[in-house]
Design a protein around this motif. Structure first.
Motif, PDB file in Angstrom:
ATOM      1  N   ASN A 403      15.553  40.004  51.682  1.00 39.57           N
ATOM      2  CA  ASN A 403      16.885  40.451  51.270  1.00 39.57           C
ATOM      3  C   ASN A 403      17.227  41.833  51.812  1.00 39.57           C
ATOM      4  N   SER A 404      18.507  41.980  52.168  1.00 36.08           N
ATOM      5  CA  SER A 404      19.109  43.287  52.408  1.00 36.08           C
ATOM      6  C   SER A 404      20.133  43.510  51.305  1.00 36.08           C
ATOM      7  N   PRO A 405      20.632  44.740  51.147  1.00 34.58           N
ATOM      8  CA  PRO A 405      21.660  44.974  50.114  1.00 34.58           C
ATOM      9  C   PRO A 405      22.871  44.064  50.312  1.00 34.58           C
ATOM     10  N   LEU A 406      23.503  43.707  49.219  1.00 29.06           N
ATOM     11  CA  LEU A 406      24.684  42.852  49.233  1.00 29.06           C
ATOM     12  C   LEU A 406      25.839  43.548  48.513  1.00 29.06           C
ATOM     13  N   LEU A 407      27.047  43.110  48.856  1.00 27.54           N
ATOM     14  CA  LEU A 407      28.244  43.549  48.147  1.00 27.54           C
ATOM     15  C   LEU A 407      28.743  42.371  47.322  1.00 27.54           C
ATOM     16  N   LEU A 408      28.972  42.586  46.033  1.00 28.34           N
ATOM     17  CA  LEU A 408      29.298  41.503  45.109  1.00 28.34           C
ATOM     18  C   LEU A 408      30.718  41.699  44.573  1.00 28.34           C
ATOM     19  N   SER A 409      31.524  40.629  44.658  1.00 26.01           N
ATOM     20  CA  SER A 409      32.893  40.640  44.127  1.00 26.01           C
ATOM     21  C   SER A 409      33.091  39.422  43.242  1.00 26.01           C
ATOM     22  N   LEU A 410      33.907  39.584  42.198  1.00 28.44           N
ATOM     23  CA  LEU A 410      34.216  38.487  41.288  1.00 28.44           C
ATOM     24  C   LEU A 410      35.583  37.914  41.647  1.00 28.44           C
ATOM     25  N   GLY A 411      35.625  36.598  41.897  1.00 26.38           N
ATOM     26  CA  GLY A 411      36.880  35.930  42.167  1.00 26.38           C
ATOM     27  C   GLY A 411      37.406  35.277  40.902  1.00 26.38           C
ATOM     28  N   VAL A 412      38.650  35.595  40.530  1.00 29.34           N
ATOM     29  CA  VAL A 412      39.252  35.011  39.331  1.00 29.34           C
ATOM     30  C   VAL A 412      40.565  34.341  39.705  1.00 29.34           C
ATOM     31  N   ARG A 413      40.792  33.179  39.103  1.00 29.55           N
ATOM     32  CA  ARG A 413      42.036  32.444  39.329  1.00 29.55           C
ATOM     33  C   ARG A 413      43.003  32.729  38.181  1.00 29.55           C
ATOM     34  N   GLU A 414      44.236  33.058  38.526  1.00 32.51           N
ATOM     35  CA  GLU A 414      45.259  33.365  37.527  1.00 32.51           C
ATOM     36  C   GLU A 414      46.006  32.082  37.168  1.00 32.51           C
ATOM     37  N   VAL A 415      45.974  31.707  35.906  1.00 30.59           N
ATOM     38  CA  VAL A 415      46.587  30.446  35.488  1.00 30.59           C
ATOM     39  C   VAL A 415      47.454  30.684  34.247  1.00 30.59           C
ATOM     40  N   ALA A 416      48.356  29.723  34.018  1.00 34.44           N
ATOM     41  CA  ALA A 416      49.131  29.729  32.775  1.00 34.44           C
ATOM     42  C   ALA A 416      48.225  29.259  31.636  1.00 34.44           C
ATOM     43  N   VAL A 417      48.730  29.274  30.420  1.00 30.75           N
ATOM     44  CA  VAL A 417      47.920  28.882  29.266  1.00 30.75           C
ATOM     45  C   VAL A 417      47.601  27.397  29.354  1.00 30.75           C
ATOM     46  N   PRO A 418      46.292  27.026  29.434  1.00 27.84           N
ATOM     47  CA  PRO A 418      45.960  25.598  29.447  1.00 27.84           C
ATOM     48  C   PRO A 418      46.223  24.970  28.082  1.00 27.84           C
ATOM     49  N   GLU A 419      46.097  23.642  28.024  1.00 26.71           N
ATOM     50  CA  GLU A 419      46.419  22.911  26.797  1.00 26.71           C
ATOM     51  C   GLU A 419      45.626  23.422  25.602  1.00 26.71           C
ATOM     52  N   GLY A 420      44.390  23.771  25.812  1.00 29.56           N
ATOM     53  CA  GLY A 420      43.553  24.233  24.705  1.00 29.56           C
ATOM     54  C   GLY A 420      43.603  25.720  24.480  1.00 29.56           C
TER      55      GLY A 420
END
Length: 543
Positions: A403-420
Motif C-alpha cells: 500500500n501507498s497513501p490513499l485519498l478517501l472521499s465519501l460519495g452521497v446521493r441527494e434524494v427526495a424523501v423516500p416512502e419510508g
C-alpha cells in the motif's frame, strides 16, 4: 463586340501540384470550342475539342507557387477569373497554407462546397480551425474537439488526375500530431484502446442536413504517441499517417474524414479540462500504389495480471496478454522506458493455439514503476506479410506490491424523501445528483479527499457535511441540498505512481452514532455492502 461575361465561368480543379501535365477543368458548357489554362495568367495549355462538363487539359509542367486559372471559348473567350488555385508541392492535395474553408454546419440553402470542412453531424462537438505549428511556422488544419459526437470531413472534387490508369491503387499520407492544449485526459484520443482514425471514401457523398456522415470502414489510424497529461505539440515531432488502399479512376473525388472513430463518430467521453484538444493535420498527399504494410496494421493487445494471486506488481514473473488474434503466431512482452524510447524484451509466448489470451513467463521479475506493454505477430496485408505490431508507449505501471497513501472521499446521493422517510439503513434508490464530501478539487477527474496513510492499526475517518468541502461528482452542484443524503460510494485515489496491489479494510460504518454495518454477520469471502469498483460506468475512466 461581345462581352466576356456572357461566357460561363469555368475552374481548374483536382490535383494542381508541381510537375502535373494534365489537369481537370470543370463547368465547361455545351458548345464550348476550347478550354484554356493559365499559370500566373500566361497560357500553358489548351483543349480545342472539349466534349464534357469536366474536361482534361494537357499543360506544360506546373511549378509550385503558380496560380492556375481557366477559361472557355464559346464564340468568344470568357473573362479571366479573379481568383485561382495555387500549385502545391508534388503529390500534395492540400497543405493548408491558404485560409481554410470551414462550413462546420451544412448549408440550409445551396449545396455543400468542395474543399470545405464540415462537421460529421449537426450536433458534433468539433470545429475545424487553422493553427501555426510551431508558433510562427507552417499552417495546419486543426480538428478541435470536446468528445462525444465528433469529427470533420471535406470532399475534394475530381482529385484523381486525368492520366491515371482506370482501376489503379493509391493511398493517402498526411503529417499529424496531437494538440492536447495542456493536461487533457490520458486516453482522450485513444479512448478504450481505439486510436484516432482517418477515413477516405472514393466518390463519397456529403451528408444530408440532420444526419450523421455514413460510417467509413476500414479506416487508417494515427500512429503517434498519446502523450498523456501533456501537450504533444510541445514535446513530440509530427508523424506520418496512412489511409487505407484506394482503387480509383480518372476524375474520381475523395471524401476525407477525421474522427476519434470513423465507424460511429463518437466516444463516450468529454475532454477534461474542457479545453478542446485538437489533432493537427498537414500535407495530405496522394501516393501511387497500395498502402505499405506497417506495424500499425497489426491489432493491439493488452496486458493484465497473471492471476488474482499474481497481480502486476514488483517481483511478479508472469503476465497475461489479452486481445490476441486467433491467427497470431507470437506475443511479446516488453518493459518500456521513455527519453529515449526503449523497449526491453522480457518474455514471449508462441504456442497460442488460437486463444484470445496467453500467460507469458518472464525472463526477469517485474520492477516497480516500470511500464509494461505487449505486441502480437501475425500475417497481415495483401500481399500477405508477417508483421509484429507497433510497440506501444502506454501500458499498465508495475505496482510496488504494498500500500501507498490513499485519498478517501465519501460519495452521497441527494434524494427526495423516500416512502419510508429518511431512515438510516433503508434503500435510498438510484436517482438524484451525487456529491463528494471531503475533496475540494479533482485531478483528471479523481477527487483529492482525506489522506489515509498505511497503518497496522485501525483508523477512524470522519466525513462531516457541516465542515468538510463538498464537490459535485455527477449532476450535483457542490451543495448538499437533498432532503435525504444516501451513502452511495467511497472514492479511493492513489497519491503515488503505484498501481498496487492495495488492501483496504473497512469496519464499523456509522451514521452519527448509528451503526450501519459491522460486517459480523458475513462469512469470510462474502460480498458485503459494496459493489466492485467497475460496477458503475461513470467511474471506469479512473480505474
Amino acid at each position: 463586340m461581345g462581352d466576356c461575361n456572357q461566357v460561363g465561368a469555368v475552374r481548374a480543379t483536382g490535383m494542381l501540384d508541381a510537375g502535373r501535365t494534365q489537369i481537370w477543368v470543370t463547368d465547361v458548357t455545351a458548345g464550348a470550342t476550347a478550354v484554356k489554362v493559365y499559370a500566373n495568367e500566361v497560357l500553358v495549355g489548351t483543349n480545342n475539342a472539349p466534349t464534357s462538363p469536366m474536361t482534361a487539359v494537357t499543360v506544360t509542367p506546373l511549378v509550385e507557387g503558380q496560380t492556375i486559372k481557366a477559361t472557355q471559348v464559346n464564340r468568344l473567350e470568357g473573362c479571366m477569373p479573379s481568383a485561382g488555385h495555387r500549385v502545391m508541392a508534388a503529390g500534395i492535395i492540400d497543405d493548408f497554407q491558404d485560409d481554410i474553408a470551414t462550413g462546420n454546419t451544412m448549408p440550409v440553402i445551396g449545396s455543400p462546397a468542395e474543399r470545405t470542412w464540415y462537421d460529421v453531424a449537426d450536433n458534433a462537438y468539433s470545429e475545424a480551425l487553422q493553427r501555426e505549428y510551431p508558433t510562427g511556422g507552417s499552417r495546419w488544419l486543426c480538428l478541435a474537439d470536446h468528445g462525444w459526437t465528433n469529427g470533420i470531413y471535406a470532399v475534394y472534387d475530381a482529385i484523381i488526375p486525368p492520366d491515371v490508369t482506370p482501376g489503379s491503387q493509391y493511398h493517402l499520407t498526411m503529417d499529424m500530431i496531437l494538440d492536447e492544449r495542456g493536461a487533457v485526459d490520458t486516453d482522450f484520443w485513444g479512448y478504450s484502446g481505439a486510436p484516432f482514425e482517418i477515413g477516405v471514401v472514393v466518390n463519397g457523398a456529403h451528408r444530408p442536413i440532420g444526419t450523421l456522415l455514413s460510417a467509413i470502414s476500414p479506416a487508417g489510424t494515427y500512429p503517434g504517441k498519446m502523450t498523456p497529461q501533456q501537450d504533444g505539440c510541445d514535446i513530440e515531432p509530427s508523424v506520418m499517417a496512412y489511409s487505407v488502399t484506394l482503387t480509383v479512376n480518372p476524375g474520381d473525388s475523395l471524401l476525407i474524414a477525421f474522427a476519434s472513430t470513423c465507424s460511429t463518430y463518437t466516444i463516450s467521453k468529454s475532454a477534461s479540462p474542457a479545453s478542446y484538444p485538437g489533432m493537427l493535420i498537414d500535407n495530405i498527399k496522394l501516393n501511387v500504389g497500395p498502402k505499405p504494410c506497417l506495424p500499425q496494421d497489426v491489432p493491439v493487445v493488452g496486458i493484465a495480471a497473471a492471476s488474482a494471486s499474481m497481480p502486476l506488481q514488483a517481483g511478479a514473473t508472469e503476465v497475461q496478454v489479452t486481445g490476441i488474434d486467433s491467427t497470431a503466431s507470437q506475443v511479446s512482452v516488453y518493459e518500456y522506458t521513455p527519453d529515449p524510447d526503449t523497449w526491453t524484451l522480457i518474455g514471449t509466448a508462441t504456442s497460442l493455439g488460437g486463444a484470445s489470451s496467453a500467460l507469458v513467463t518472464l525472463t526477469q521479475p517485474l520492477v516497480a514503476h516500470r511500464v509494461i506493454v505487449a505486441t502480437q505477430t501475425m500475417t497481415v496485408c495483401d500481399p500477405p506479410e508477417v508483421m509484429e505490431g507497433e510497440k506501444p508507449t502506454l501500458g499498465p505501471v508495475v505496482g510496488t506490491g504494498k500500500n501507498s497513501p490513499l485519498l478517501l472521499s465519501l460519495g452521497v446521493r441527494e434524494v427526495a424523501v423516500p416512502e419510508g422517510g429518511c431512515v438510516i439503513g433503508t434503500d435510498g434508490g438510484t436517482t438524484g445528483g451525487i456529491e463528494w464530501i471531503g475533496p475540494s478539487s479533482t485531478v483528471s477527474g479523481a477527487p483529492q479527499g482525506k489522506l489515509l496513510n498505511p497503518s497496522t492499526e485501525w483508523q477512524t475517518v470522519t466525513f462531516d457535511p457541516a465542515s468538510d468541502p463538498v464537490l459535485s461528482f455527477n449532476a450535483g452542484n457542490g451543495v448538499l441540498d437533498g432532503v435525504c443524503n444516501v451513502f452511495e460510494h467511497l472514492a479511493l485515489v492513489s497519491t503515488a505512481t503505484n498501481t498496487g496491489a492495495y488492501t483496504v479494510l473497512i469496519d464499523n460504518v456509522k451514521s452519527g452514532t448509528t451503526v450501519v454495518e459491522d460486517f459480523e454477520s458475513y462469512l469470510a469471502g462474502d460480498a458485503a455492502m459494496f459493489n466492485t469498483p467497475n460496477y458503475s460506468g461513470t467511474t471506469s475512466a479512473n480505474l
